[in-house]
Every structure is written in structure tokens, then in C-alpha cells.
Write a protein that holds these residues in place. Structure first.
Motif, mmCIF file in Angstrom:
data_model
loop_
_atom_site.group_PDB
_atom_site.id
_atom_site.type_symbol
_atom_site.label_atom_id
_atom_site.label_comp_id
_atom_site.label_asym_id
_atom_site.label_seq_id
_atom_site.Cartn_x
_atom_site.Cartn_y
_atom_site.Cartn_z
ATOM 1 N N GLN A 18 0.891 -1.355 0.049
ATOM 2 C CA GLN A 18 0.001 -0.044 -0.092
ATOM 3 C C GLN A 18 0.766 1.143 -0.076
ATOM 4 O O GLN A 18 1.782 1.332 0.530
ATOM 5 N N LEU A 19 0.390 2.171 -0.762
ATOM 6 C CA LEU A 19 1.294 3.460 -0.589
ATOM 7 C C LEU A 19 1.244 4.057 0.541
ATOM 8 O O LEU A 19 0.541 4.263 1.378
ATOM 9 N N ARG A 20 2.473 4.505 0.902
ATOM 10 C CA ARG A 20 3.064 5.070 2.100
ATOM 11 C C ARG A 20 4.042 5.985 2.139
ATOM 12 O O ARG A 20 4.826 6.406 1.136
ATOM 13 N N TRP A 49 8.572 3.552 2.625
ATOM 14 C CA TRP A 49 8.434 2.092 2.067
ATOM 15 C C TRP A 49 9.275 0.985 2.874
ATOM 16 O O TRP A 49 10.491 1.286 3.393
ATOM 17 N N GLU A 79 5.090 -1.942 -5.703
ATOM 18 C CA GLU A 79 4.354 -0.837 -5.704
ATOM 19 C C GLU A 79 5.352 0.416 -5.403
ATOM 20 O O GLU A 79 5.069 1.722 -5.685
ATOM 21 N N ALA A 80 6.496 0.192 -4.959
ATOM 22 C CA ALA A 80 7.760 1.344 -4.808
ATOM 23 C C ALA A 80 8.328 1.409 -6.047
ATOM 24 O O ALA A 80 9.567 1.899 -5.974
ATOM 25 N N SER A 99 2.854 6.247 -13.466
ATOM 26 C CA SER A 99 2.948 4.762 -12.616
ATOM 27 C C SER A 99 2.973 3.850 -13.723
ATOM 28 O O SER A 99 2.047 3.676 -14.528
#
Length: 901
Positions: free
Chosen positions: A208-210, A213, A269-270, A292
Motif C-alpha cells: 500500500q502507498l505510504r 517504504w 508498488e515502490a 505509474s
């Protein structure tokens, strides 16, 4: 064991019991009317030799048999102490011969045979469907990966990863450093069955985006970087993105790509922190590299692997093929050829086992490693033949001792056991040295196989295979240099003892023994010819590739590597102005002739493209490599311009876009026509009118000297501003002496400019010759060892022969032979052995060169001079080694020889 420690007491008890039996027999005979003297004599005759009876009685106790082994060990140690030179030769020869084989085998096993250190590696399969359009890799897009994952779910879980890339890790209060990283799916570690050494590994929520990372660190990297594995919770900056360490992998896990272990793992996702190697459908298909990649099916950047039970392979493959149909349709629509579109639409998902790891290291290295394994085996055989010859000569000198022992009643098995015990002790000492040598050799081989900036990481744990190989080689050595020569010598002495009336001291070697010794020496010469010649051929290959004309001035160019990708370029909105400033300051440095920026890094840019020619029918193959360079690049690199002009400061973003093609690409696109003034584009008509070709450059081996010059198109980096990776600098003098001055000039402009390395172009071009360096260095070491063994073999055998013929030579001298005639006789024997070994050795060498032809440069016939020189070197070594025994033989005193006769 109690009796073994009290032998004197046991002997006394046996003697007392023997005396008691004698007395009882005497008493019985006296009662029957015999005199005491007759009765005692009859009793002693009945019981036999008391010493022999005592030995037989003691031998009946199995535990006391150990004492015989102890005596054999002590006797073997005394013999080794009396012949320290022979013992040292055996130990060193076995240590180096077996150790070299173990070292190469450990590397070969780790690269080709070792299973991944994960749960049930035999269930792991890589998914292959359609190769990417430009790089021809089995890449998948992120949407395709999600569809594949959903198609089978938990019954055949699917994981994804990127290629291993290089990034910058910045720890608090420490300088930034290069690290290898890999982006992986959140189920990567759980599906593989990898356990954490410390902390935890990635889970589903980590994708999940944070703002920070999570990062998983490799065990070895944690120890090297932090000095401990207790690093959970430490914060850092990776490629400008905040990260936090959540765990450390178990010690043996090095990733799934053989030889290339990431230092850190991040979630897919990173990907903004580092995307690594990718391919795409190219411009015109909605590709937006700056956005992205998670929602773009036209960007291919993931390798996909699945854990598939053996019973469900076909069903899983069918479900994955069905799930991949939208992606196949997308790729087919991008193709111009109807045949290519049909092949893509009918493609099926194939499963390729990756139980032993992924990557191309095994495929690239296996021919070289197998050849090296065969050559190290030959060295071991040469060593065994040499030791067998020396042992045979040593046992022949032991004939008198053997004859005395046989005359005193020693059995052949007893003598063989003594020789066997000595051989076991020497072999054990050589095996211990081989373990140390093998470990050192494997580490050295991995170092030689590694490139300067990309070291290999291998689990050098061959396990049972190495143990079995080492044990087999030790048993073979024991049989060759100890048991067989000892059995031959003992059997000969037993045969001679039956018909001999006296013991012969220092009898000359028989004709059969001389022929056998010569045959062993000739076989050693044959194998030595192969090893020395192959070493010369591999050395020549490395030399040829190091000196090959790459089409660039490798001696006067320095590559200054700068890291502008990770944040620095974004701080300078006008990159062309920045590049001109950097170039001007570098050209102001004394001894600098010119400088130019370049987006790629030589060798192996890896940026593939496809071009279309305006107003021309589509060709079958339009693919080539692409590079973006600044003005003055071709003059700086020493690449001649065959037609047209170079890029200039007038080529800006507001002027027509221009390109320069090299000769190979011009021939592919335009045939024999002049490419200057023609238009090209990334897309077919009507969008093939994008770049004007303003020049044609000569071909250059930008992928490395071992590869042919690829087709390359060069674009102006000023017209398409992007971060560059290197600044090429041409110097007037030695390139290596300018590094410090260039760093100082760049830091004078901006101390924050990330200059990572300054390397001569010659060093970079030779950096990729790792396999050639490995083969040349190892075969060179093996050839040196072989020549030493050959010299030792000739010296030992001829020294022994001349010692045996000492009296004969003295008589020859007394009868008028000259000393030169005696020396000629010895050298003639050596020459005959050399000829007998060189002829079959030459045939074996031709077979070996033909088998390794793909690893060697030049035609097969061009290796003849090297083979001839190798034969001359080996012959010279043999003759020089024989010269000392020949001189000693010629100095024999005739008077002493006649007196001895």
C-alpha cells in the motif's frame, strides 16, 4: 582395550601358560616311563617355537590387532621422515591437484546444480508466453501479472519481481553507497518459503502507498554494512525515497537469480524508487514512462514465477493462457506483420523449471566451467602419474629391504599393509591441504568471474557432491601412487625370492620396469601438452580481445560516471546548459582535448529500439541500439564520422530533431544508399518523419570487445534533455593519471555533483571479459603446475635410473666412453620419452581445441603456432630437468665403479 594397554602383562601371562602346558606334558610323559630330558624335548617339539606360539596366541585377541596397525603407522612415519622430499611432493601434489578439482567443482555446482535454498524448489516454474518486442525477454506487465495471479489463486500462487538493479542508499550521517535492489511482489517470500533471520518479511499490506517504504535486507549485506543483523527499524533514503528496514532474510537466501544477489528488496508498488530493466510497446501506444507503471499494460518489466504442484501443471498453464488473452491481443495489435500477429495470438504459457535459480549465468558460464573441470581433472591425472613413477622408483630402491623381510617370513599382505598405511597417511595429509586449497580456489574463481562493479554472490556449499568427489579422488590417488606400485614391487620380490639363492643389493631396474616407467612418463607428457597448449590458447584469446580494434580510442578516454538519475537532474531545470558548463570546465583542465556527455554507459548500453524509414517499405528487421549523446561525442570517443556532421550546440529543443546512425544500422535501414538527409521515426508511416539523419558514424564495439559492433542510432541529448550517466573525456596523455584532476574540476562547479567513479575506457571494455579472464588465469596456473610436475617427473625418474646404472656407467667410462657420450645417452632417453608422449598429446590437443572452439578466438589453424611453442616449452623443461642427472652420471669415477664390481 585393557589388554592393548598392558602388552607386557599379556605376554607374561601367555609365557606362564605356555610353560605350564610344557610341564604338564613332561609330567605325563615321565609317568608313562620316559626320561625327563626326552619328555621335555618331545613336549617342546609338540608345541613348537614359543615366540611364534606367543604371537599367534596374542593375535587371537581381536583388540590386539590394533597394535599391529600402530606399528605400521610408526613404521610409515619413520619412512616418511627418512624421505621428507618424497612426502612433501606427494602432499603438495595431492593438495593442489585435488584442491583445484574441488574448487572448480564448487563453483560449477553452485552455478549449475545447486537448488535454490527455498521450500520445495522443484515446484518453482518461470512463466513464458511472448517475448518483449525490443529486448526479447520474457517480461510481463503489472496488469498481466495480476490476471495471472487471479487465474490460479492459492492452488498455484504466482509471484513477480523486477531485474536486479543498482541504486543509492543513504544512511543517516553516512555517505551514499551503491546497492543492488530488487522490487518483488508482496507474496514473494511467503510463496518461496523463505523465513526471516531477524524481524519479518514483506506481507500484503506492505504494497500500500505510504510515505516510508518497507525494505528487507540480505543477511550478508547487513553484516557487511552494519556489522550486525539487528537492524530492524533503521531508517534510510533509497534513490531519494524514505525507507525503513523491517527484516533480514535467512543466511543462505541470495535471491532467485543465480550469482546476482540483491542487497535489499522493496515492494513492486515502490517502483518510483527504481524500475530497473524494462521494455515497452514504444511511442504511439499510450506509453507514459513518467507515470505509474502499475496501470499500463504496454510496459513490460516483471519476471513471473509460480509454485506449481506436479499434478496441476497442465491445468494451470491453460488457465494462465486464457487469462493472458487481453495482453496477447494488445501485443498483436502493435505488430505490422500478419504472421507475427498470428504467432502472438496463438501463444501458450510455457513452464520452465527454475529449481536451480533463474538468470543466464549458468548458460553463459557452463561451457567454460566444464572445460576447466576437464582440465583440472587432467592435472590431477598428471600428478597421479608422476607420483606413481616416483613411487615405483622409490620401491625399486627398497628391493633389498623387501628381500630381507621376505626371507624372515613376512607375508605379502603384511608388506602391502605397511605400504598401504604409508599411502593413507600421505593421502590424508594431501586431502587436508586440498580442503584448504579448494576453498581458496573457489573464492578466487568467483572473484575472477566477477566484473569490477558487479561481484557475483554464490553459496559455495557443494555439500555431498564435493565430499564424494574429494573421497573418490583421494581413493584414486591412493591406488595409483601407493597400492599398485607397492603390489607390483612386492609381487616381483616374492617371485624372485622363490628362485633366488642370495639377496641382490641395488640390482639394476629390469627392462620391463624401465618400459613401464617410460610409459607413465610419456602419458604424463601427453596430458601436459594438452594443458600447456590450452593455457596458451586461452591466454591468446584474452590478449586478442584486450587488443581488438573496438572502433574507439580506448587508451586516451576516461569515463566519468555521474549519478543524475536519483534527484540531482530534477534540481536543474535546464539540463543542456548544465551539460555545456560541465564540458567547458573539463575541457579547461590541462591535457584534456575534449569532453562530451552520454546517456548510456559503455559497455552494454542495453537500450534497444526500432526505427522506420520515411518513404520506404518496411524491412524485416528494424531493431538496433539507441544512445543519446552531446556535441563532440564522436571526436572525443575517437569514432570516425564517415558522412555528414556531428551534433552541435545549434541542435536545440526548438530546432528539427536530428540523428546519426552508425554504418551497421545504415546498412540495415538504407542498404547501400547514403543515409544523410533521410528521415526516420519510431513509428511506421505516417509517423516515420521524426528525425533527420545528419551523419553516419563508423561502427564501434560499444557492447564490449567480445561482441561484434551492433547497429546504433545516436540522438542529441540537448534536443531530448534527460539525465546522463557518464561524461567521456579525451586526454592528451595517459588517461589513468587524470582522474583526480577531473574530479576536482567537477566539484569546483558543484560540490554536490555525485561523481561515482572515474574509469579509463580500456578498463571498462576489459571489465566484461570475466569468462575469458577466468579461463586464461586458471589454465595458466594449471599449466605452471603441470610444467613443475613434468620437470619433477623427469628429474626423479632419470636420477633413479642413473643411480641404478652407476657401476655400468663407470665401466663405460673406464673402457673409453667420453663424458659427453654419457650425457647424450641420458638426454637421448629423455628425448625418446618426449617423442612418445608428444605425438598422442598433439592429437589430444587438437581434439581439445576443437571442443573449446566457441571459447577461443581465431580459426583453428591459427592456434598451430601456440601449440608448437607449447610443445617446445614442455620439451625444454624435460631436457633441462634431465640435465642435472646427466651431469652427475658423467662425473662417476671409473675406479670406484671397478672396485665395486
Amino acid at each position: 582395550m585393557r589388554n592393548l594397554g598392558r602388552r607386557d602383562r599379556v605376554d607374561a601371562e601367555i609365557a606362564d601358560e605356555f610353560a605350564a602346558h610344557i610341564e604338564l606334558a613332561v609330567e605325563e610323559a615321565v609317568r608313562n616311563g620316559a626320561s625327563e630330558a626326552e619328555a621335555r624335548r618331545a613336549a617342546r617339539l609338540r608345541f613348537g617355537n614359543p615366540v611364534s606360539l606367543q604371537e599367534r596366541t596374542a593375535g587371537a585377541d581381536a583388540a590386539l590387532g590394533l597394535e599391529g596397525i600402530g606399528r605400521d603407522v610408526k613404521y610409515a612415519l619413520r619412512r616418511m621422515r627418512r624421505s621428507p622430499g618424497f612426502a612433501a611432493v606427494v602432499i603438495v601434489t595431492l593438495g593442489l591437484g585435488i584442491g583445484a578439482n574441488l574448487g572448480v567443482f564448487r563453483v560449477l555446482y553452485s552455478v549449475l546444480l545447486a537448488p535454490l535454498p527455498v521450500a520445495h524448489p522443484e515446484q518453482l516454474d518461470a512463466l513464458h508466453a511472448v517475448q518483449s518486442p525490443f529486448d526479447h525477454q520474457w517480461f510481463f506487465s503489472y496488469p498481466a501479472y495480476r490476471r495471472l495471479q487471479a487465474a490460479t489463486g492459492a492452488s498455484a500462487p504466482v509471484i513477480a519481481r523486477t531485474s536486479v538493479g543498482m541504486g543509492l542508499l543513504q544512511l543517516p550521517s553516512e555517505a551514499a553507497q551503491d546497492v543492488r535492489y530488487e522490487l518483488v511482489s508482496d507474496n514473494f517470500f511467503s510463496v518461496l518459503g523463505v523465513a526471516p533471520e531477524v524481524g519479518r518479511l514483506l506481507t500484503e499490506s506492505d504494497g500500500q502507498l505510504r510515505s516510508e517504504w518497507p525494505v528487507v535486507v540480505r543477511y550478508g549485506f547487513a553484516l557487511r554494512q552494519f556489522g550486525t543483523t539487528r537492524v530492524v527499524g533503521r531508517h534510510a533514503i533509497f534513490n531519494g525515497v524514505p525507507v525503513v528496514i523491517i527484516g533480514v532474510t535467512e543466511r543462505r537466501f541470495l535471491g532467485v537469480v543465480t550469482g546476482y544477489a540483491p542487497d535489499i528488496w522493496l515492494p513492486l508498488e515502490a517502483h518510483a524508487a527504481g524500475r530497473g530493466w524494462f521494455d515497452s510497446l514504444g511511442p504511439g501506444h499510450g506509453i507514459r514512462l513518467s507515470d505509474s507503471w502499475l496501470e499500463q499494460p504496454g510496459i513490460f518489466w516483471l519476471w513471473v514465477t509460480a509454485r506449481v504442484p506436479q499434478s496441476g501443471r497442465s491445468a494451470a498453464a491453460a488457465r494462465w493462457t486464457a487469462a493472458l488473452q487481453p495482453d496477447l491481443q494488445l501485443m498483436a495489435d502493435a505488430e505490422q506483420s500478419p504472421h507475427a500477429r498470428s504467432e502472438i495470438l496463438h501463444a501458450q504459457v510455457q513452464l520452465l523449471s527454475v529449481a536451480r535459480g533463474e538468470g543466464t549465468l549458468g548458460e553463459d558460464s557452463s561451457p567454460t566451467l566444464l572445460v576447466l573441470m576437464a582440465l583440472t581433472g587432467s592435472v590431477f591425472l598428471v600428478g597421479c602419474l608422476n607420483l606413481a613413477n616416483l613411487q615405483a622408483a622409490r620401491l625399486s630402491a627398497w628391493q633389498q629391504d623387501l628381500s630381507v623381510r621376505i626371507s624372515l617370513g613376512a607375508s605379502r599382505w603384511r608388506l602391502l599393509r605397511q605400504a598401504f598405511t604409508e599411502g593413507v597417511l600421505l593421502t590424508a595429509a594431501g586431502g587436508a591441504l586440498a580442503i584448504v586449497t579448494g576453498r581458496a580456489a573457489s573464492v578466487m574463481l568467483v572473484h575472477w568471474r566477477s566484473s569490477r562493479d558487479w561481484p557475483l554472490n554464490l553459496n559455495l556449499q557443494a555439500g555431498t557432491g564435493a565430499v564424494l568427489l574429494g573421497a573418490g579422488l583421494m581413493l584414486a590417488a591412493l591406488a595409483c601412487f601407493s597400492l599398485l606400485p607397492a603390489w607390483s614391487a612386492i609381487r616381483t620380490n616374492f617371485s624372485g625370492a622363490r628362485g633366488s639363492k642370495r639377496i641382490h643389493a641395488a640390482s639394476p631396474q629390469s627392462a620391463a620396469a624401465r618400459r613401464w616407467s617410460g610409459a607413465l612418463l610419456a602419458a604424463q607428457v601427453s596430458l601436459s601438452v594438452v594443458l600447456v597448449a590450452m593455457s596458451a590458447c586461452f591466454g591468446r584469446t584474452l590478449t586478442d580481445l584486450s587488443r581488438v580494434d573496438t572502433g574507439m580510442d580506448r587508451e586516451h578516454v576516461l569515463s566519468v560516471y555521474v549519478d543524475m538519475v536519483h534527484g540531482y537532474a530534477s534540481q536543474h531545470p535546464n539540463l543542456p546548459v548544465l551539460y555545456r558548463t560541465l564540458v567547458e570546465h573539463l575541457e579547461a583542465v590541462p591535457q584534456v582535448r575534449s569532453a562530451a556527455v552520454e546517456m548510456c554507459r559503455i559497455p552494454w548500453c542495453g537500450w534497444n529500439t526500432a526505427l522506420h524509414v520515411f518513404g520506404k517499405a518496411e524491412a524485416a528487421d528494424l531493431h538496433g541500439e539507441e544512445d543519446h549523446v552531446g556535441p563532440g561525442y564522436f571526436g572525443t570517443m575517437g569514432i570516425p564520422l564517415l558522412r555528414g556532421r556531428d551534433f552541435s550546440d545549434a541542435d536545440r529543443t526548438d530546432t528539427p530533431r536530428v540523428a546519426i546512425v552508425n554504418e551497421a544500422y545504415a546498412g540495415k535501414l538504407f542498404g547501400t544508399e547514403n543515409p544523410v538527409g533521410r528521415w526516420i521515426g519510431y513509428e511506421p508511416a505516417p509517423h516515420d518523419h521524426e528525425f533527420l539523419v545528419v551523419g553516419e558514424a563508423a561502427d564501434a564495439r560499444v557492447d564490449g570487445p567480445q561482441y561484434a559492433a551492433p547497429p546504433v542510432v545516436y540522438f542529441s541529448v540537448d534536443q531530448n534533455p534527460a539525465p546522463v550517466r557518464s561524461i567521456e573525456v579525451r586526454t592528451a596523455g595517459s588517461a589513468g593519471a587524470m582522474a583526480a584532476q577531473l574530479r576536482a574540476a567537477l566539484h569546483a562547479i558543484d560540490p554536490e555533483l555525485p561523481v561515482t567513479e572515474v574509469v579509463p575506457l580500456s578498463t571498462e571494455l576489459s571489465n566484461g571479459l570475466t569468462l575469458q579472464k577466468l579461463a586464461a588465469r586458471l589454465t595458466g596456473a594449471l599449466a605452471g603446475l603441470t610444467l613443475a610436475l613434468a620437470a619433477l617427473g623427469f628429474y626423479g625418474v632419470m636420477s633413479y635410473r642413473m643411480a641404478q646404472r652407476r657401476n655400468e656407467i663407470g665401466i663405460r667410462l673406464a673402457l673409453g666412453a667420453t663424458r659427453w657420450q654419457v650425457q647424450s645417452m641420458v638426454l637421448r632417453q629423455t628425448a625418446l620419452v618426449l617423442i612418445a608422449g608428444i605425438v598422442p598429446g598433439l592429437a589430444l590437443t587438437l581434439v581439445a581445441v576443437h571442443g573449446a572452439r566457441t571459447l577461443l578466438t581465431g580459426a583453428a589453424g591459427s592456434n598451430w603456432p601456440l601449440i608448437a611453442v607449447s610443445i617446445l616449452v614442455l620439451a625444454g623443461v624435460g631436457l633441462v630437468a634431465t640435465a642435472a642427472p646427466a651431469r652427475r652420471a658423467a662425473r662417476v669415477s671409473p675406479v670406484e665403479s671397478l672396485r665395486a664390481e
